[in-house]
Scaffold this active site. Structure first.
Site, PDB file in Angstrom:
ATOM      1  N   HIS A 154       0.804  -1.226   0.000  1.00  0.00           N
ATOM      2  CA  HIS A 154       0.000   0.000   0.000  1.00  0.00           C
ATOM      3  C   HIS A 154       0.835   1.273   0.000  1.00  0.00           C
ATOM      4  O   HIS A 154       0.307   2.354  -0.287  1.00  0.00           O
ATOM      5  CB  HIS A 154      -0.932   0.006   1.218  1.00  0.00           C
ATOM      6  CG  HIS A 154      -2.048  -0.980   1.118  1.00  0.00           C
ATOM      7  ND1 HIS A 154      -3.321  -0.634   0.718  1.00  0.00           N
ATOM      8  CD2 HIS A 154      -2.087  -2.316   1.361  1.00  0.00           C
ATOM      9  CE1 HIS A 154      -4.099  -1.707   0.723  1.00  0.00           C
ATOM     10  NE2 HIS A 154      -3.371  -2.748   1.107  1.00  0.00           N
ATOM     11  N   ASP A 357       3.935   9.451  -0.957  1.00  0.00           N
ATOM     12  CA  ASP A 357       2.743   8.716  -0.550  1.00  0.00           C
ATOM     13  C   ASP A 357       2.447   7.624  -1.560  1.00  0.00           C
ATOM     14  O   ASP A 357       2.615   7.827  -2.772  1.00  0.00           O
ATOM     15  CB  ASP A 357       1.532   9.653  -0.454  1.00  0.00           C
ATOM     16  CG  ASP A 357       0.676   9.362   0.771  1.00  0.00           C
ATOM     17  OD1 ASP A 357       0.723   8.224   1.268  1.00  0.00           O
ATOM     18  OD2 ASP A 357      -0.039  10.282   1.223  1.00  0.00           O
TER      19      ASP A 357
END
Length: 462
Positions: A154, A357
């Site tokens: 993720h 991110d």
């Protein structure tokens, strides 16, 4: 039909009326469709953990595994949060590695494997989630498991030169090759992993038997329709109506981030200060709302960032605030999804500027929450995975204070025609590829070749 077995560090909240996040909703939908099992840490610690506790809800069985305090210290706080997280977010300077922590990390992955083993059926599909459990497939293979096993990462996967800073890097790459399918957020992340595997190919061939692991980009998304509907309904919430009156004619700029050094919060506040310095006409006309729930306390990198952000926000308000206007509202607590959706819809600008991110679903939620007739503008870091898809946002370099400041000024003065055009392009992407498509695409690729369906993936996973 084979079951789906999900394994993650934590289980979703069960039976407490807590609104599930987009990932939990997507995985529970996939589990419900095929029938399945979800194994994860219960959140509880005990010196003598036993077998996982099972709880059935519909077609899904949840298996809650307890861990010891030493497990949490070495596996979670040590390797997961103090080594893998900073490394994958390009902060090798923050690594705090010990061999004892690594041994515990491997031991806990073995505990997950031991807990899962008696619950597995021969044709189950196993889907492992995130960096806490990278070695899990290898641990299962050592125990004789031959099931198809997939892994989804993720967070970002770092460039090879940085990845080499990880002690036992070859062992981690060997563990990756125990999976049948490995998914990452962006094509760039997938290339980084493939580069590392290529660079260490000769060593890895001696360490493991190749399985023909498929590596590709599977960008995660949100439940677009549900979030847009929630935002539309939220405008009638008493709290949202009250906030709308409080802000009055001022434009609202919103940021929503966990308190984490990867989110670029000090840089963001410097950009806001730059905007106020160079655009005096915006004084008392714009308000910045930063919602930042506390993250991992007690870890040095997080404690420092909390202090720096609070001090910088305080100085900004002291320098520019008036009796009836504070330029920055800095809030350290979480809000419900409905209230956040309403705040996004109220906002003229969504400011999403992480230094690094994996995806950043706040960017996608902000877009989905907008009124198509009068949408706000997304200002988005080029280092967020979402930038590869949300190309109609104002893309900025979060390290360049003037770049972010100029983008904010542009967003606050953008014509309604341009705002609508940009919003339409991003919303079309979100409606075409919601989180349900992400889950179905990955699970389909994890199926044995003979059972795969024709599903159009978001990007070429090859």
């Amino acid at each position: 039909m084979s079951r789906l077995v999900v394994v993650s560090n934590r289980l979703p909240a069960l039976g407490k009326g807590v609104a599930a996040g987009g990932l939990a909703v997507a995985l529970e939908a996939a589990l419900g469709e095929k029938g399945g099992l979800w194994l994860g840490w219960s959140g509880k610690t005990t010196e003598l953990p036993g077998a996982p506790r099972l709880q059935d809800e519909g077609r899904v069985t949840y298996a809650a595994l307890d861990l010891t305090p030493a497990d949490i210290s070495g596996y979670y706080e040590g390797i997961s949060n103090s080594v893998l997280w900073p490394l994958c977010h390009y902060r090798a300077d923050l690594l705090e590695y010990t061999r004892a922590d690594m041994d515990r990390y491997m031991t806990v992955n073995g505990k997950f494997a031991d807990a899962l083993l008696p619950l597995l059926r021969p044709d189950d599909l196993v889907w492992v989630h995130d960096y806490h459990l990278i070695p899990l497939a290898a641990a299962l293979r050592e125990r004789g498991v031959t099931n198809r096993i997939g892994y989804f990462h993720h967070i970002p996967w770092p460039a090879y030169d940085l990845f080499r800073a990880l002690p036992r890097a070859r062992s981690f790459l060997s563990s990756i090759l125990a999976y049948d399918v490995v998914g990452l957020q962006t094509p760039a992340d997938a290339r980084n992993l493939k580069d590392a595997l290529g660079a260490m190919r000769s060593d890895l061939e001696a360490m493991t038997k190749p399985r023909g692991t498929r590596i590709g980009a599977y960008p995660i998304s949100i439940d677009t329709e549900a979030f847009a509907s929630r935002a539309s309904r939220a405008r009638d919430l008493p709290r949202i109506k009250e906030l709308h009156q409080r802000f009055g004619p001022r434009d609202l700029v919103i940021g929503v981030d966990r308190l984490d050094y990867s989110k670029g919060l000090p840089e963001r506040l410097r950009a806001i200060e730059q905007l106020l310095e160079t655009h005096a006409g915006l004084h008392n006309r714009v308000s910045f709302l930063q919602i930042t729930p506390a993250s991992r306390s007690g870890i040095e990198g997080y404690d420092r960032i909390q202090q720096e952000v609070a001090e910088r926000a305080g100085r900004l308000n002291a320098s520019y605030g008036t009796l009836d206007w504070l330029p920055v509202r800095y809030i350290n607590r979480a809000f419900s999804q409905s209230l956040l959706a309403g705040l996004y819809r109220l906002s003229r600008v969504g400011l999403v500027t992480p230094l690094r991110d994996g995806m950043n679903l706040v960017a996608k939620e902000f877009v989905a929450a907008q009124d198509p007739a009068d949408p706000g503008v997304l200002v988005l870091s080029q280092f967020a995975g979402a930038a590869a898809e949300m190309t109609s946002a104002l893309i900025v370099n979060p390290h360049d204070v003037e770049d972010v400041s100029n983008a904010l000024a542009r967003a606050l003065t953008m014509s309604i025609e341009e705002r609508r055009e940009r919003h339409w392009a991003m919303m079309r992407r979100l409606e075409t590829y919601p989180v349900s498509v992400w889950a179905k695409t990955f699970v389909n690729d994890l199926e044995p070749a003979a059972r795969r369906k024709k599903i159009i993936p978001e990007t070429d996973p090859g």
